[in-house]
Motif scaffolding. Sequence first.
Motif, PDB file in Angstrom:
ATOM      1  N   HIS A 287       0.868  -1.366  -0.162  1.00 44.63           N
ATOM      2  CA  HIS A 287       0.097  -0.106   0.068  1.00 44.63           C
ATOM      3  C   HIS A 287       0.855   1.328  -0.043  1.00 44.63           C
ATOM      4  O   HIS A 287       1.939   1.220   0.502  1.00 44.63           O
ATOM      5  CB  HIS A 287      -0.851   0.151   1.353  1.00 44.63           C
ATOM      6  CG  HIS A 287      -1.961   0.945   1.245  1.00 44.63           C
ATOM      7  ND1 HIS A 287      -2.028   2.229   1.475  1.00 44.63           N
ATOM      8  CD2 HIS A 287      -3.366   0.876   0.898  1.00 44.63           C
ATOM      9  CE1 HIS A 287      -2.825   2.900   1.476  1.00 44.63           C
ATOM     10  NE2 HIS A 287      -4.008   2.116   0.843  1.00 44.63           N
ATOM     11  N   LYS A 288       0.326   2.451  -0.479  1.00 43.56           N
ATOM     12  CA  LYS A 288       0.949   3.323  -0.531  1.00 43.56           C
ATOM     13  C   LYS A 288       1.510   4.340   0.444  1.00 43.56           C
ATOM     14  O   LYS A 288       2.565   4.808   0.585  1.00 43.56           O
ATOM     15  CB  LYS A 288       0.241   4.610  -1.849  1.00 43.56           C
ATOM     16  CG  LYS A 288      -1.038   4.936  -1.075  1.00 43.56           C
ATOM     17  CD  LYS A 288      -1.618   5.990  -1.760  1.00 43.56           C
ATOM     18  CE  LYS A 288      -2.885   6.415  -1.579  1.00 43.56           C
ATOM     19  NZ  LYS A 288      -3.781   7.210  -2.122  1.00 43.56           N
ATOM     20  N   GLU A 289       0.623   3.689   1.726  1.00 46.86           N
ATOM     21  CA  GLU A 289       0.917   4.489   3.047  1.00 46.86           C
ATOM     22  C   GLU A 289       2.145   4.016   3.515  1.00 46.86           C
ATOM     23  O   GLU A 289       2.742   4.392   4.534  1.00 46.86           O
ATOM     24  CB  GLU A 289      -0.132   4.187   3.843  1.00 46.86           C
ATOM     25  CG  GLU A 289      -1.520   4.967   3.505  1.00 46.86           C
ATOM     26  CD  GLU A 289      -1.352   6.370   3.300  1.00 46.86           C
ATOM     27  OE1 GLU A 289      -0.437   7.014   4.168  1.00 46.86           O
ATOM     28  OE2 GLU A 289      -1.927   7.077   2.641  1.00 46.86           O
TER      29      GLU A 289
ATOM     30  N   PHE B  27       1.668  -3.855   5.624  1.00 47.94           N
ATOM     31  CA  PHE B  27       1.228  -2.932   4.486  1.00 47.94           C
ATOM     32  C   PHE B  27       0.837  -3.314   3.273  1.00 47.94           C
ATOM     33  O   PHE B  27       0.816  -2.916   2.220  1.00 47.94           O
ATOM     34  CB  PHE B  27       2.672  -2.096   4.462  1.00 47.94           C
ATOM     35  CG  PHE B  27       2.566  -1.006   5.500  1.00 47.94           C
ATOM     36  CD1 PHE B  27       1.721  -0.059   5.572  1.00 47.94           C
ATOM     37  CD2 PHE B  27       3.670  -1.220   6.382  1.00 47.94           C
ATOM     38  CE1 PHE B  27       2.079   0.917   6.559  1.00 47.94           C
ATOM     39  CE2 PHE B  27       3.920  -0.339   7.444  1.00 47.94           C
ATOM     40  CZ  PHE B  27       2.754   0.829   7.553  1.00 47.94           C
TER      41      PHE B  27
ATOM     42  N   ARG C  51      -1.789   6.641  13.703  1.00 52.64           N
ATOM     43  CA  ARG C  51      -2.012   7.481  12.443  1.00 52.64           C
ATOM     44  C   ARG C  51      -3.277   7.003  11.729  1.00 52.64           C
ATOM     45  O   ARG C  51      -3.195   5.920  11.456  1.00 52.64           O
ATOM     46  CB  ARG C  51      -0.771   7.744  11.663  1.00 52.64           C
ATOM     47  CG  ARG C  51      -1.234   8.963  10.514  1.00 52.64           C
ATOM     48  CD  ARG C  51      -0.124   8.930   9.521  1.00 52.64           C
ATOM     49  NE  ARG C  51      -0.619   9.857   8.436  1.00 52.64           N
ATOM     50  CZ  ARG C  51       0.172  10.069   7.590  1.00 52.64           C
ATOM     51  NH1 ARG C  51       1.053   8.984   7.276  1.00 52.64           N
ATOM     52  NH2 ARG C  51      -0.425  10.957   6.377  1.00 52.64           N
TER      53      ARG C  51
ATOM     54  N   VAL D  41      -5.462   7.632   8.306  1.00 50.21           N
ATOM     55  CA  VAL D  41      -5.145   8.103   6.997  1.00 50.21           C
ATOM     56  C   VAL D  41      -6.699   8.268   6.445  1.00 50.21           C
ATOM     57  O   VAL D  41      -7.155   7.108   6.547  1.00 50.21           O
ATOM     58  CB  VAL D  41      -4.210   7.606   6.215  1.00 50.21           C
ATOM     59  CG1 VAL D  41      -4.288   8.047   4.881  1.00 50.21           C
ATOM     60  CG2 VAL D  41      -2.755   7.396   6.744  1.00 50.21           C
TER      61      VAL D  41
ATOM     62  N   TYR E  73      -9.045   9.193   3.082  1.00 50.64           N
ATOM     63  CA  TYR E  73      -9.019   9.866   1.754  1.00 50.64           C
ATOM     64  C   TYR E  73     -10.268  10.561   1.539  1.00 50.64           C
ATOM     65  O   TYR E  73     -10.481  11.410   0.723  1.00 50.64           O
ATOM     66  CB  TYR E  73      -8.787   8.981   0.784  1.00 50.64           C
ATOM     67  CG  TYR E  73      -7.483   8.109   1.196  1.00 50.64           C
ATOM     68  CD1 TYR E  73      -6.274   8.731   1.289  1.00 50.64           C
ATOM     69  CD2 TYR E  73      -7.539   6.602   0.902  1.00 50.64           C
ATOM     70  CE1 TYR E  73      -5.307   7.849   1.505  1.00 50.64           C
ATOM     71  CE2 TYR E  73      -6.487   5.990   0.977  1.00 50.64           C
ATOM     72  CZ  TYR E  73      -5.342   6.550   1.486  1.00 50.64           C
ATOM     73  OH  TYR E  73      -4.016   5.935   1.799  1.00 50.64           O
TER      74      TYR E  73
ATOM     75  N   PHE F 189      -6.889   4.290   5.718  1.00 54.04           N
ATOM     76  CA  PHE F 189      -6.078   3.302   6.075  1.00 54.04           C
ATOM     77  C   PHE F 189      -5.775   3.690   7.569  1.00 54.04           C
ATOM     78  O   PHE F 189      -5.483   4.685   7.883  1.00 54.04           O
ATOM     79  CB  PHE F 189      -4.695   3.358   5.402  1.00 54.04           C
ATOM     80  CG  PHE F 189      -3.850   2.071   5.534  1.00 54.04           C
ATOM     81  CD1 PHE F 189      -3.665   1.099   4.577  1.00 54.04           C
ATOM     82  CD2 PHE F 189      -2.795   2.033   6.541  1.00 54.04           C
ATOM     83  CE1 PHE F 189      -2.928   0.152   4.728  1.00 54.04           C
ATOM     84  CE2 PHE F 189      -1.914   1.179   6.564  1.00 54.04           C
ATOM     85  CZ  PHE F 189      -2.006  -0.072   5.630  1.00 54.04           C
TER      86      PHE F 189
ATOM     87  N   LYS G  59      -2.696   2.597  10.620  1.00 49.77           N
ATOM     88  CA  LYS G  59      -1.844   1.841  11.055  1.00 49.77           C
ATOM     89  C   LYS G  59      -1.533   1.120  12.225  1.00 49.77           C
ATOM     90  O   LYS G  59      -1.715   1.739  13.322  1.00 49.77           O
ATOM     91  CB  LYS G  59      -0.631   2.737  10.794  1.00 49.77           C
ATOM     92  CG  LYS G  59      -0.402   3.401   9.362  1.00 49.77           C
ATOM     93  CD  LYS G  59       0.833   4.394   9.366  1.00 49.77           C
ATOM     94  CE  LYS G  59       0.882   4.941   7.808  1.00 49.77           C
ATOM     95  NZ  LYS G  59       2.068   5.780   7.616  1.00 49.77           N
TER      96      LYS G  59
END
Length: 218
Positions: free
Chosen positions: A3-5, A51, A163, A165, A167, A182, A184
């Motif tokens: 994943h981009k995160e 991830f 954290r 996230v 969107y 997302f 974490k």
Amino acid sequence: MIHKEGVTFLIYAFFIIFLFIFLSIFLFSKLTNFFISVLLISLYIFLLFFFRNPKRNFPYSENEKEIISPADGKIVDIKKSFENEYLQKYCICISIFMSPFNVHVNRFPISGKIIYVKYHPGKYLIAWFQKASLNNERSTIVIENKKKQKILFRQIAGFLARRIVLYAKEGFFVKKGEEFGFIKFGSRVDIYLPLNSILLIKNGEKVIGGKTKISIIP
């Protein structure tokens, strides 16, 4: 697929772990260095696993009454609850706990227009505690479908999570199954449904985000 995160985090983690292993060669015995190397490499493999973002091309139903799970995890609670942030009424609240071993991508449970988005800073209590939904770091999203039905769902950070996230943006139209966020390292997602909804899951059941049908709303 990662994943981009996790991309930037994993790059930094790789160099830090490599540095520790390199320094341990000069600071410790061969046996100690071996155990340190195994431990750190195992940690990095776990981070890669955490991830992960498996590609999921599910044939999402256009039936607006079908609600799909917004997260991978385990149903830890199903109860009647008063939602006092936005809906201001009693609903069925379904809580999904995501352990560190679950995929942590969150997906829209229904198609429609995002009419409310709110981030709340907070504590980091263990995610399955009831008071975590009120005290922990969290974000709330409300979607209104074509029939003007409103579905609220909430990301809740857990003990290990640091954290959230998000969107989702207010005013945007979204489709069922698309990513909205997302979290974490261990967390929970709550979804609030009308009281007369037909539940398709039970307490203790494991669900897959974007796939498992959890309810049919009236």
